[in-house]
Write an enzyme that holds these catalytic residues in place. Structure first.
Site, PDB file in Angstrom:
ATOM      1  N   HIS A   1      -3.632   2.886  -0.704  1.00  0.00           N
ATOM      2  CA  HIS A   1      -3.400   3.843  -1.790  1.00  0.00           C
ATOM      3  C   HIS A   1      -3.939   3.232  -3.072  1.00  0.00           C
ATOM      4  O   HIS A   1      -3.340   2.344  -3.654  1.00  0.00           O
ATOM      5  CB  HIS A   1      -1.900   4.103  -1.914  1.00  0.00           C
ATOM      6  CG  HIS A   1      -1.551   5.160  -2.909  1.00  0.00           C
ATOM      7  ND1 HIS A   1      -2.149   6.390  -2.925  1.00  0.00           N
ATOM      8  CD2 HIS A   1      -0.653   5.173  -3.925  1.00  0.00           C
ATOM      9  CE1 HIS A   1      -1.624   7.119  -3.903  1.00  0.00           C
ATOM     10  NE2 HIS A   1      -0.714   6.396  -4.526  1.00  0.00           N
TER      11      HIS A   1
ATOM     12  N   SER B   1       7.135   3.097  -3.892  1.00  0.00           N
ATOM     13  CA  SER B   1       6.838   2.185  -5.004  1.00  0.00           C
ATOM     14  C   SER B   1       5.423   1.610  -4.888  1.00  0.00           C
ATOM     15  O   SER B   1       4.939   1.348  -3.783  1.00  0.00           O
ATOM     16  CB  SER B   1       7.849   1.029  -5.009  1.00  0.00           C
ATOM     17  OG  SER B   1       9.171   1.518  -4.956  1.00  0.00           O
TER      18      SER B   1
END
Length: 317
Positions: A177, A121
């Protein structure tokens, strides 16, 4: 379920369902898919079971809206949360997804207290930190999937630029990320040859930039969602390395406690993944420029963690 390893995937959307498919097709895991939408995981699980006779796998795939069926999972992959829409940064997702990930992780930890958690997620690094806190698990059993995906994108762009097989390309990506990730060209090779020897500097720079924006590029094209084929493949590859005890070195979001000069944050670095989860953090020497880029990426992750501290006060972060 029999003696096969059990993998639970939380979220039966595009990423979760595709991850379940990748795992089922391997034919050595049983898979449980959980989603809050009634009928969705059950329908997709039935569809996957009915693919078995054609694809030749006997994996049991179960869909459920509750966590009882997930009990005693070996690995749990968390994909829950809203997906990015065009113009949205990963960070815009944070307030909604923090609440979802916290709730999911607590349920996972209750039914599978010995499992290894892989978080997919977004925003990835902050959500992994949240899952670690919410689970109470040791750091080797909570990790984030981002670097495998980022390096896969990097590898693809390198192979495309040089017109070579992706099988001969190794790519190296560090950091959070997102837009601040740090692709490392001098550690990225084709058949052992650094790409800095094979491509002009401006081409390498362009590939690094495209890698950092890889997710946004897919989002902009799809318009109604975000990437899921490559993320699912990346999550499944991490499951393989752990449950088959392959001990692959994979870029993984892990809790750093002084490595790379960073403490108390989940950031993507190369890790050895085996049956115990993260078995080793590999520390490499960085140039001053690379080190500065990694510190900048860590600072961006830290900003998000601070936001969660403000918003998710009820778990004592």
């Amino acid at each position: 379920m029999g003696a096969r390893k059990k993998v639970t995937v939380i979220g039966a959307g595009n990423v979760g369902a595709t991850t379940a498919q990748r795992l089922a097709e391997r034919d050595f895991y049983d898979v449980v898919m959980v989603d809050i939408i009634e009928g969705l995981p059950q329908g997709k699980a039935l569809d996957l079971r009915e693919s078995g006779p054609v694809e030749g796998y006997d994996s049991l795939v179960i869909g459920t809206n509750s966590y009882e069926e997930t009990a005693n999972s070996d690995v749990v992959v968390i994909t829950s949360g809203i997906a990015r829409k065009p113009g949205m940064s990963r960070d815009d997702l944070i307030n909604t997804n923090a609440g979802i990930v916290r709730q999911v992780t607590e349920s996972v930890a209750k039914y599978s207290p010995n499992c290894i958690i892989i978080v997919v997620s977004n925003p990835l690094d902050a959500m992994t930190q949240l899952a670690w806190k919410a689970s109470g698990f040791p750091k080797n059993r909570v990790m984030g999937m981002a670097g495998v995906l980022d390096s896969a994108r990097f590898k693809h762009f390198i192979a495309e630029a040089l017109d070579v097989s992706v099988e001969d390309v190794n790519a190296f990506v560090l950091g959070g990320h997102g837009d601040t990730m740090v692709p490392l060209p001098r550690y990225s090779t084709v058949a052992g040859i650094p790409i800095t020897e094979l491509l002009p500097e401006e081409k390498v720079k362009a590939i690094c930039e495209r890698t950092a924006n890889g997710g946004a590029e897919v989002v902009a094209l799809l318009k109604t969602g975000s990437a899921y084929y490559a993320p699912a493949s990346s999550a499944a590859a991490m499951v393989d390395s752990i449950l088959l005890d392959k001990k692959r070195i994979m870029p993984t979001a892990t809790l750093l406690e002084g490595e790379y000069g960073i403490s108390g944050l989940f950031v993507g670095v190369p890790c050895k993944l085996g049956i115990n989860g993260i078995e080793q953090i590999i520390e490499i020497t960085l140039t001053a420029e690379e080190d500065a880029a990694l510190k900048k990426s860590a600072a961006a992750v830290n900003e998000l963690v601070e936001v969660i501290r403000l918003k998710v006060t009820d778990i004592g972060l």
